[in-house]
Design a protein around this motif. Structure first.
Motif, PDB file in Angstrom:
ATOM      1  N   ASP A 473       1.507  -1.271  -0.018  1.00  0.00           N
ATOM      2  CA  ASP A 473       0.427   0.235  -0.250  1.00  0.00           C
ATOM      3  C   ASP A 473       0.758   1.214  -0.198  1.00  0.00           C
ATOM      4  OD1 ASP A 473       0.948  -0.627   2.712  1.00  0.00           O
ATOM      5  OD2 ASP A 473      -1.611  -0.452   3.389  1.00  0.00           O
ATOM      6  N   GLN A 474       2.352   0.990  -0.360  1.00  0.00           N
ATOM      7  CA  GLN A 474       3.032   2.261  -0.007  1.00  0.00           C
ATOM      8  C   GLN A 474       4.101   2.047  -0.839  1.00  0.00           C
ATOM      9  OE1 GLN A 474       4.854   3.895   3.450  1.00  0.00           O
ATOM     10  NE2 GLN A 474       3.963   6.125   3.413  1.00  0.00           N
ATOM     11  N   THR A 475       4.624   2.967  -2.182  1.00  0.00           N
ATOM     12  CA  THR A 475       5.891   3.296  -2.304  1.00  0.00           C
ATOM     13  C   THR A 475       6.717   4.659  -2.106  1.00  0.00           C
ATOM     14  OG1 THR A 475       4.612   2.568  -4.082  1.00  0.00           O
ATOM     15  CG2 THR A 475       7.152   3.269  -4.650  1.00  0.00           C
ATOM     16  N   VAL A 476       7.780   4.467  -1.369  1.00  0.00           N
ATOM     17  CA  VAL A 476       8.918   5.378  -1.316  1.00  0.00           C
ATOM     18  C   VAL A 476       9.523   5.728  -2.247  1.00  0.00           C
ATOM     19  CG1 VAL A 476      10.479   6.428   0.827  1.00  0.00           C
ATOM     20  CG2 VAL A 476       8.122   5.064   1.609  1.00  0.00           C
ATOM     21  N   LEU A 477       9.811   6.794  -2.552  1.00  0.00           N
ATOM     22  CA  LEU A 477      10.885   6.982  -3.658  1.00  0.00           C
ATOM     23  C   LEU A 477      12.258   7.908  -2.535  1.00  0.00           C
ATOM     24  CD1 LEU A 477      10.768   8.347  -7.000  1.00  0.00           C
ATOM     25  CD2 LEU A 477      13.032   9.186  -6.185  1.00  0.00           C
ATOM     26  N   VAL A 478      13.172   7.131  -3.173  1.00  0.00           N
ATOM     27  CA  VAL A 478      14.577   8.162  -2.420  1.00  0.00           C
ATOM     28  C   VAL A 478      15.464   8.700  -3.739  1.00  0.00           C
ATOM     29  CG1 VAL A 478      17.000   7.341  -0.437  1.00  0.00           C
ATOM     30  CG2 VAL A 478      14.207   6.536  -0.205  1.00  0.00           C
ATOM     31  N   ALA A 479      16.053   9.556  -3.404  1.00  0.00           N
ATOM     32  CA  ALA A 479      16.812  10.292  -4.794  1.00  0.00           C
ATOM     33  C   ALA A 479      17.560  10.614  -4.097  1.00  0.00           C
ATOM     34  CB  ALA A 479      16.878  11.289  -5.455  1.00  0.00           C
ATOM     35  N   THR A 495       6.224   5.708 -12.754  1.00  0.00           N
ATOM     36  CA  THR A 495       6.835   6.445 -10.904  1.00  0.00           C
ATOM     37  C   THR A 495       6.656   7.812 -11.498  1.00  0.00           C
ATOM     38  OG1 THR A 495       8.482   5.138 -11.538  1.00  0.00           O
ATOM     39  CG2 THR A 495       8.828   7.434  -9.689  1.00  0.00           C
ATOM     40  N   THR A 496       5.787   8.392 -12.335  1.00  0.00           N
ATOM     41  CA  THR A 496       5.383   9.200 -13.040  1.00  0.00           C
ATOM     42  C   THR A 496       4.184   9.865 -11.929  1.00  0.00           C
ATOM     43  OG1 THR A 496       6.961   9.645 -14.726  1.00  0.00           O
ATOM     44  CG2 THR A 496       5.282  11.706 -14.149  1.00  0.00           C
ATOM     45  N   ARG A 497       3.324   8.743 -12.282  1.00  0.00           N
ATOM     46  CA  ARG A 497       1.844   8.709 -11.962  1.00  0.00           C
ATOM     47  C   ARG A 497       1.927   8.827 -10.379  1.00  0.00           C
ATOM     48  NH1 ARG A 497       1.116   5.425 -16.318  1.00  0.00           N
ATOM     49  NH2 ARG A 497       0.978   3.190 -14.247  1.00  0.00           N
ATOM     50  N   GLY A 517       8.293  14.007 -15.615  1.00  0.00           N
ATOM     51  CA  GLY A 517       9.555  12.954 -15.842  1.00  0.00           C
ATOM     52  C   GLY A 517      10.393  12.946 -15.197  1.00  0.00           C
ATOM     53  N   VAL A 518      10.601  14.128 -14.915  1.00  0.00           N
ATOM     54  CA  VAL A 518      11.786  14.244 -14.083  1.00  0.00           C
ATOM     55  C   VAL A 518      11.443  15.505 -13.008  1.00  0.00           C
ATOM     56  CG1 VAL A 518      13.655  15.872 -14.598  1.00  0.00           C
ATOM     57  CG2 VAL A 518      12.965  15.289 -16.337  1.00  0.00           C
ATOM     58  N   LEU A 529      10.246  10.637  -1.331  1.00  0.00           N
ATOM     59  CA  LEU A 529       9.433  10.732  -1.439  1.00  0.00           C
ATOM     60  C   LEU A 529       7.965  10.074  -1.099  1.00  0.00           C
ATOM     61  CD1 LEU A 529       9.444  12.619  -4.893  1.00  0.00           C
ATOM     62  CD2 LEU A 529       9.684  13.699  -3.059  1.00  0.00           C
ATOM     63  N   ALA A 530       6.810   9.473  -1.308  1.00  0.00           N
ATOM     64  CA  ALA A 530       5.920   9.259  -1.014  1.00  0.00           C
ATOM     65  C   ALA A 530       4.644   8.833  -1.868  1.00  0.00           C
ATOM     66  CB  ALA A 530       5.654   8.350   0.699  1.00  0.00           C
TER      67      ALA A 530
END
Ligand code: ISL
Ligand code: CA
Length: 533
Positions: A473-479, A495-497, A517-518, A529-530
């Protein structure tokens, strides 16, 4: 594995080098009441487990890693009562104690060895590894000590050699002797019964050596130890049985944990981790890595793919044997690269280990010949200055001796303590310490950062490391931008959606707009981000 919060898997572990954490009685050496006095700091930092480097009676040739009694506390650290108080006080604050068990060797002052060396017939003789000289004289084989010189020490009284992988004051135990093995299992029980929740096993894959004592084959290398393939003096197959026995033993205690320190080749670590083996084993590949997204990425990939599916990874950037990352990566007094490293450590899939002082960016002290304590430094000066640099007193405040002691500290305090200390950093919202605190809190509040699967978003990272941690139920993005130059992360449509929320950033207040997309990143930016789903 259970789904509810499990301290060693979902939490964060903090390593304390007890001589250097906090001195409660002014003798210049940190101690157990000193740790207890600082538990509120550790609870506030948000860690779940405290691994304490050895606190047993020791002549301190190797600062506690030469043990002369496995079931007692060295008086310089306090009493057994002090230890029990620490366990209880930590538990009250939701923290567990992990003890460091050094079972491959003892001190040469341990009563067992004192007895063993008295005669060939002594009852304890076979507790250690004794060999006759070669016919015609000389060492039994070509094995070397990692700390320098041959691994065999001749004992004139009985005319035999004993074996030591580390200093000659650290004779290796004979794990093939069932009495040794039984005694060691009892050491686990002794401490577990006192409420200790975890154990760190010093050089565990060094307990056994080749039964036939064969010579190691040669290979190219600079110094003696490195000029051999260590196929006979370490990492023998017999160890798996012991690892399983240890696991059965500790499984009788709820939520117990055993992490092994893999000696030598880090790719061996994975073999020892699993549901009937150790809970974890250190993989030090990252610990020696330069500040490079690509190198870290390779280390993550190797560790993730090397471990069995049921095994749980762990990550470590610093410990008491190596120069600190702050020394290697810090630029002057700036900590921005340390924030990038911290964000990686605390958002990967695996238990993060923090070494005391890492959270305030402590740098190694500069060692002069006169002040060396670590025998490696004395022996190899100036080529190797020993390991004292990363073991300096914790910098608590700008009071004299950084608030570590009222006396003279056993190692000098780093002169930067006047501005680099806990008190100052707690008061500064932008400090490295507050950054660690935010990351730890975020990890604790975010199941995807604890248990979520790891998915790389960059496949040949030069300076940019990006990944997702995902649960159902969750996606975390680490950059993470490892470069001082701004960079752009290109994202695929999946990912963009969706609606991304900003969880934490070193640079921005508002979530970025990803619809094109960037994701543009400032130099050394950390962006987490999540989104739902
Ligand atoms: O410290 C090292 C090199 O400078 C390592 O090779 C280290 O010896 C190895 O990782 C094993 O370390 C552990 O066992 C040693 C002890 O001196 C270390 O402090 C401990 O972490 C012997 O007990
Ligand atoms: Ca003290």
């Amino acid at each position: 594995m259970s789904d509810s919060y499990l301290w060693w898997r979902d939490g964060v572990i903090y390593q304390i080098y007890p001589r250097s954490f906090y001195d409660s009685n002014g003798d210049g050496i940190g101690d157990l009441p000193g740790i207890t006095a600082r538990l509120d700091y550790l609870a506030d930092l948000g860690v779940d487990g405290l691994w304490i480097s050895p606190i047993y009676p020791s002549p301190d040739v190797d600062f506690g890693y030469d043990v002369s009694n496995y079931k007692d506390i060295d008086p310089k650290f306090g009493s057994m009562r002090d230890f029990e108080d620490l366990v209880a006080a930590a538990r009250q604050r939701g923290m567990r104690i992990i003890l460091d068990l050094v079972l491959a060797h003892t001190s040469d002052q341990h009563p067992w060895f004192v007895e063993a060396r008295q005669s060939r017939e002594n009852e304890r003789r076979d507790w250690y590894i004794w060999r006759d000289p070669k016919p015609g004289g000389g060492r039994p084989n070509n094995w070397e000590s990692i700390f320098g010189g041959p691994a065999w020490e001749f004992d004139p009284l009985t005319g035999q050699y004993y074996y030591h992988m580390f200093y000659k004051q650290q004779p290796d135990l004979n794990w093939r002797n069932p009495a040794v093995r039984a005694e060691m299992m009892d050491v686990f029980r002794f401490w577990a019964d006192k409420g200790v929740s975890g154990f760190r096993l010093d050089v565990f894959n060094n307990y056994f050596k080749d039964a036939q004592f064969r010579d190691n084959p040669p290979r190219f290398g600079l110094r003696g130890f490195d000029r051999q393939h260590h196929i006979y003096d370490t990492n023998q197959p017999e160890m798996i049985g012991v690892v399983q026995q240890i696991r059965r033993l500790v499984d009788a205690y709820p939520e117990s944990y055993v992490v092994g320190e893999t000696f030598m080749n880090q790719e061996w670590a994975a073999d020892y981790v699993g549901e009937d083996k150790l809970h974890a084993a250190f993989n030090f590949e990252m610990l020696g890595s330069p500040f490079s997204a690509r190198k870290y990425f390779r280390a993550i990939q190797r560790w993730e793919s090397g471990l069995a599916e049921t095994a749980w990874p762990n990550y470590v950037l610093n410990n008491h044997d190596n120069p600190r990352t702050a020394t290697r990566f810090g630029r002057g007094e700036r900590d921005e690269r340390l924030k990038v490293a911290a964000a990686m450590l605390l958002t990967l899939r695996g238990t993060p280990f923090i070494y005391y002082g890492e959270e305030i960016g402590m740098r190694d002290i500069r060692i002069t010949r006169k002040m060396i304590q670590d025998p490696i430094g004395k022996r190899y000066w100036p080529f190797h200055k020993g390991r004292d640099g990363c073991r300096a007193p914790m910098q608590w405040s700008s009071d004299p001796q950084a608030g570590f002691t009222g006396g003279t500290p056993w190692l000098p305090v780093h002169p930067d303590y006047l501005w680099r200390n806990v008190e100052r950093q707690l008061a500064d919202p932008d400090s490295l310490l507050n950054f660690y605190k935010r990351l730890i809190r975020l990890r604790r509040q975010t199941p995807a950062l604890q248990r979520g699967m790891f998915q790389a978003l960059t496949f040949d990272p030069r300076s940019l490391l990006a990944y997702q941690r995902q649960t159902s139920d969750q996606t975390v993005l680490v950059a993470l931008n490892f470069s001082r130059r701004p960079l752009r992360l290109f994202l695929g449509p999946a990912t963009t959606r969706g609606e991304w929320a900003l969880l934490l950033s070193s640079h921005r207040q508002e979530p970025p707009d990803l619809t094109q997309g960037v994701l543009p990143l400032a130099g050394y930016e950390v962006c987490i981000l999540a989104k739902a789903g």
